[in-house]
Design a protein around this motif. Structure first.
Motif, PDB file in Angstrom:
ATOM      1  N   UNK A 114      -2.894 -11.338  -9.607  1.00  0.00           N
ATOM      2  CA  UNK A 114      -2.929  -9.973  -9.334  1.00  0.00           C
ATOM      3  C   UNK A 114      -4.304  -9.816  -8.376  1.00  0.00           C
ATOM      4  N   UNK A 115      -5.497 -10.175  -8.689  1.00  0.00           N
ATOM      5  CA  UNK A 115      -6.826  -9.887  -8.069  1.00  0.00           C
ATOM      6  C   UNK A 115      -6.659 -10.432  -6.708  1.00  0.00           C
ATOM      7  N   UNK A 116      -5.942 -11.781  -6.322  1.00  0.00           N
ATOM      8  CA  UNK A 116      -5.786 -12.392  -5.143  1.00  0.00           C
ATOM      9  C   UNK A 116      -4.739 -11.575  -4.290  1.00  0.00           C
ATOM     10  N   UNK A 117      -3.802 -11.030  -4.849  1.00  0.00           N
ATOM     11  CA  UNK A 117      -2.651 -10.396  -4.122  1.00  0.00           C
ATOM     12  C   UNK A 117      -3.071  -8.999  -3.719  1.00  0.00           C
ATOM     13  N   UNK A 118      -3.933  -8.295  -4.542  1.00  0.00           N
ATOM     14  CA  UNK A 118      -4.098  -7.008  -4.249  1.00  0.00           C
ATOM     15  C   UNK A 118      -4.736  -6.570  -2.812  1.00  0.00           C
ATOM     16  N   UNK A 119      -5.509  -7.376  -2.461  1.00  0.00           N
ATOM     17  CA  UNK A 119      -5.966  -6.941  -0.984  1.00  0.00           C
ATOM     18  C   UNK A 119      -4.804  -7.191   0.165  1.00  0.00           C
ATOM     19  N   UNK A 120      -3.830  -8.057  -0.187  1.00  0.00           N
ATOM     20  CA  UNK A 120      -2.714  -8.009   0.842  1.00  0.00           C
ATOM     21  C   UNK A 120      -1.782  -6.850   0.510  1.00  0.00           C
ATOM     22  N   UNK A 121      -1.627  -6.427  -0.854  1.00  0.00           N
ATOM     23  CA  UNK A 121      -0.969  -5.193  -1.042  1.00  0.00           C
ATOM     24  C   UNK A 121      -1.378  -3.883  -0.212  1.00  0.00           C
ATOM     25  N   UNK A 122      -2.878  -4.130  -0.276  1.00  0.00           N
ATOM     26  CA  UNK A 122      -3.470  -2.607   0.379  1.00  0.00           C
ATOM     27  C   UNK A 122      -3.395  -2.811   1.879  1.00  0.00           C
ATOM     28  N   UNK A 123      -3.544  -4.087   2.266  1.00  0.00           N
ATOM     29  CA  UNK A 123      -3.336  -4.400   3.890  1.00  0.00           C
ATOM     30  C   UNK A 123      -1.897  -3.884   4.398  1.00  0.00           C
ATOM     31  N   UNK A 124      -0.991  -4.178   3.670  1.00  0.00           N
ATOM     32  CA  UNK A 124       0.399  -3.904   3.741  1.00  0.00           C
ATOM     33  C   UNK A 124       0.777  -2.548   3.959  1.00  0.00           C
ATOM     34  N   UNK A 125      -0.075  -1.822   3.117  1.00  0.00           N
ATOM     35  CA  UNK A 125       0.240  -0.270   3.197  1.00  0.00           C
ATOM     36  C   UNK A 125      -0.564   0.482   4.239  1.00  0.00           C
ATOM     37  N   UNK A 126      -1.675  -0.270   4.312  1.00  0.00           N
ATOM     38  CA  UNK A 126      -2.685   0.340   5.510  1.00  0.00           C
ATOM     39  C   UNK A 126      -1.904   0.041   6.810  1.00  0.00           C
ATOM     40  N   UNK A 127      -1.402  -1.124   7.014  1.00  0.00           N
ATOM     41  CA  UNK A 127      -0.500  -1.714   8.452  1.00  0.00           C
ATOM     42  C   UNK A 127       0.511  -0.423   8.541  1.00  0.00           C
ATOM     43  N   UNK A 128       0.972   0.068   7.492  1.00  0.00           N
ATOM     44  CA  UNK A 128       2.179   0.794   7.544  1.00  0.00           C
ATOM     45  C   UNK A 128       1.890   2.361   7.611  1.00  0.00           C
ATOM     46  N   UNK A 129       0.419   2.616   7.814  1.00  0.00           N
ATOM     47  CA  UNK A 129       0.079   3.994   8.095  1.00  0.00           C
ATOM     48  C   UNK A 129      -0.478   4.568   6.469  1.00  0.00           C
ATOM     49  N   UNK A 130      -0.620   4.039   5.819  1.00  0.00           N
ATOM     50  CA  UNK A 130      -1.214   4.860   4.345  1.00  0.00           C
ATOM     51  C   UNK A 130      -2.575   5.220   4.529  1.00  0.00           C
ATOM     52  N   UNK A 131      -3.042   6.408   4.480  1.00  0.00           N
ATOM     53  CA  UNK A 131      -4.160   6.939   4.760  1.00  0.00           C
ATOM     54  C   UNK A 131      -5.392   6.288   4.003  1.00  0.00           C
ATOM     55  N   UNK A 132      -6.673   6.049   4.456  1.00  0.00           N
ATOM     56  CA  UNK A 132      -7.580   5.816   3.814  1.00  0.00           C
ATOM     57  C   UNK A 132      -7.809   5.955   2.140  1.00  0.00           C
ATOM     58  N   UNK A 133      -7.883   7.395   1.933  1.00  0.00           N
ATOM     59  CA  UNK A 133      -8.059   8.030   0.876  1.00  0.00           C
ATOM     60  C   UNK A 133      -6.963   7.678  -0.081  1.00  0.00           C
ATOM     61  N   UNK A 134      -5.921   7.628   0.406  1.00  0.00           N
ATOM     62  CA  UNK A 134      -4.674   7.155  -0.499  1.00  0.00           C
ATOM     63  C   UNK A 134      -4.720   5.738  -0.953  1.00  0.00           C
ATOM     64  N   UNK A 135      -5.247   5.070   0.074  1.00  0.00           N
ATOM     65  CA  UNK A 135      -5.572   3.460  -0.187  1.00  0.00           C
ATOM     66  C   UNK A 135      -6.573   3.107  -1.257  1.00  0.00           C
ATOM     67  N   UNK A 136      -7.730   4.216  -1.337  1.00  0.00           N
ATOM     68  CA  UNK A 136      -8.468   3.993  -2.376  1.00  0.00           C
ATOM     69  C   UNK A 136      -7.899   4.322  -3.908  1.00  0.00           C
ATOM     70  N   UNK A 137      -7.161   5.439  -3.607  1.00  0.00           N
ATOM     71  CA  UNK A 137      -6.444   5.848  -5.112  1.00  0.00           C
ATOM     72  C   UNK A 137      -5.467   4.932  -5.562  1.00  0.00           C
ATOM     73  N   UNK A 138      -4.861   4.414  -4.295  1.00  0.00           N
ATOM     74  CA  UNK A 138      -3.729   3.167  -4.914  1.00  0.00           C
ATOM     75  C   UNK A 138      -4.312   2.001  -5.707  1.00  0.00           C
ATOM     76  N   UNK A 139      -5.534   1.620  -4.996  1.00  0.00           N
ATOM     77  CA  UNK A 139      -6.325   0.410  -5.666  1.00  0.00           C
ATOM     78  C   UNK A 139      -6.595   0.758  -7.302  1.00  0.00           C
ATOM     79  N   UNK A 140      -7.062   1.896  -7.355  1.00  0.00           N
ATOM     80  CA  UNK A 140      -7.388   2.328  -8.711  1.00  0.00           C
ATOM     81  C   UNK A 140      -6.295   2.577  -9.595  1.00  0.00           C
ATOM     82  N   UNK A 141      -5.204   3.153  -9.006  1.00  0.00           N
ATOM     83  CA  UNK A 141      -3.875   3.248  -9.846  1.00  0.00           C
ATOM     84  C   UNK A 141      -3.301   2.052 -10.245  1.00  0.00           C
ATOM     85  N   UNK A 142      -3.098   0.913  -9.246  1.00  0.00           N
ATOM     86  CA  UNK A 142      -2.852  -0.390  -9.680  1.00  0.00           C
ATOM     87  C   UNK A 142      -3.541  -1.071 -10.661  1.00  0.00           C
ATOM     88  N   UNK A 143      -4.935  -0.782 -10.564  1.00  0.00           N
ATOM     89  CA  UNK A 143      -5.909  -1.283 -11.596  1.00  0.00           C
ATOM     90  C   UNK A 143      -5.497  -0.900 -13.109  1.00  0.00           C
TER      91      UNK A 143
END
Length: 330
Positions: A114-143
């Motif tokens: 999970x720890x190794x793959x999380x950055x890839x998940x976030x990059x995937x969402x960012x590359x498809x337009x998820x805004x920065x504030x949602x990315x931060x929330x997504x990381x916390x939600x995933x955790x």
């Protein structure tokens, strides 16, 4: 005082237990099989919360069982509300944990890396337009979600076409991908009964999302699964949510196929109007207010639809260097 467990008799020695989860679905179905003289089997095990542990203990006790009596745990798919307590069940009972081989190599592995793959998940969402504030929330939600999952230390593979015994009867192992890459079903032809997990649900459409480490066309997979369910035409299915038992599976499969084809037509029309990111398109497909988790599911589901269209040659995508996102267009 613990509330009486929400147990429903399915057939033979097989019972469905409704276990509370802190999601809109409210409950997840856990199956308990207690055949006379045979191995005790649990199918799915819920999220690791105090409420879920208490409900499982109450359900086992109602059948005259305790944690150490569980011999085998079969998991339909790796999502946390179905897999979260797997490691706890394994530790307390010594149960053998089993999943479809496809799911072990993908979904189950996710929890260990999970720890190794999380950055890839976030990059995937960012590359498809998820805004920065949602990315931060997504990381916390995933955790938060990860903290409620205790993966098993050893998982044994089941393979499509194999048979497992439940209640003294053979059940065929099915591969039902789409909602999860390695989603498992169990089919008892003699009883016309399908253990379906989240492959089909009566009141909601199972989320079919494209994530960083899923197969490339989950919606294409799911449309094939719906065809398989139509052909099987079970008299009833034990489902993961809003059940535990549903009838009318064939008609519901046709409804869900029509639903997804409507969404495909809508996405094709929207992307034809002007080039847009999957996130922008998700705001048109899911215009209502959604929390961080809901918006992530909306983006993943939109991606599954536009990538299906792209793989069919009906849409294209171009990298926009200025915005740092993929744009879909006709």
């Amino acid at each position: 005082m613990t509330d009486a467990p929400l147990l429903t008799h399915v057939l033979g020695d097989l019972h469905a237990l409704q276990v509370p989860i802190p999601y809109p679905m409210k409950y997840v179905t856990v199956l308990l099989d207690r055949p006379a003289g045979g191995p005790v089997t649990m199918i799915d095990c819920a999220l690791d919360t105090p409420e879920a542990r208490a409900a499982l203990e109450a359900g086992l006790a109602a059948l005259g069982l305790h944690w150490p009596d569980v011999d085998r745990l079969i998991i339909t798919h790796h999502h946390p509300d179905h897999y979260g307590l797997a490691g706890v069940v394994e530790e307390r009972s010594g149960a053998q944990v089993q999943m479809l081989d496809v799911e072990i190599g993908r979904g189950e592995r996710y929890w260990h890396l999970w720890e190794e793959w999380l950055p890839g998940h976030l990059k995937h969402m960012r590359d498809h337009g998820l805004p920065p504030e949602s990315l931060e929330g997504m990381g916390a939600d995933n955790r938060r979600g990860r903290e409620r999952v205790h993966p098993a230390s050893r998982v044994q593979p089941l393979r499509e076409g194999q048979h497992v015994d439940l209640s003294g009867q053979p059940w065929e192992v099915l591969w039902l991908p789409g909602h999860a890459d390695g989603h498992l079903g169990l089919w008892n032809e003699a009883e016309g009964t399908l253990i379906a997990g989240d492959a089909i649900l009566p009141r909601i459409s199972p989320n079919v999302g494209l994530y960083a480490y899923t197969r490339p066309d989950p919606l294409g997979d799911y449309l094939q699964t719906l065809g398989k369910l139509e052909a099987l035409n079970p008299a009833r299915a034990v489902v993961g949510h809003h059940g535990p038992v549903m009838t009318g599976v064939q008609a519901r499969a046709r409804e869900l196929r029509a639903h997804h084809h409507e969404r495909l037509d809508f996405m094709a029309a929207e992307a034809s109007r002007e080039p847009r990111s999957a996130y922008d398109l998700s705001l048109t497909m899911f215009p209502r207010d959604l929390n961080v988790s809901g918006r992530r599911f909306a983006l993943a589901e939109t991606l599954a639809h536009v990538e299906h269209l792209r793989l069919l040659g009906q849409l294209y995508r171009t990298w926009n260097e200025t915005r740092g996102v993929w744009l879909y267009h006709a």
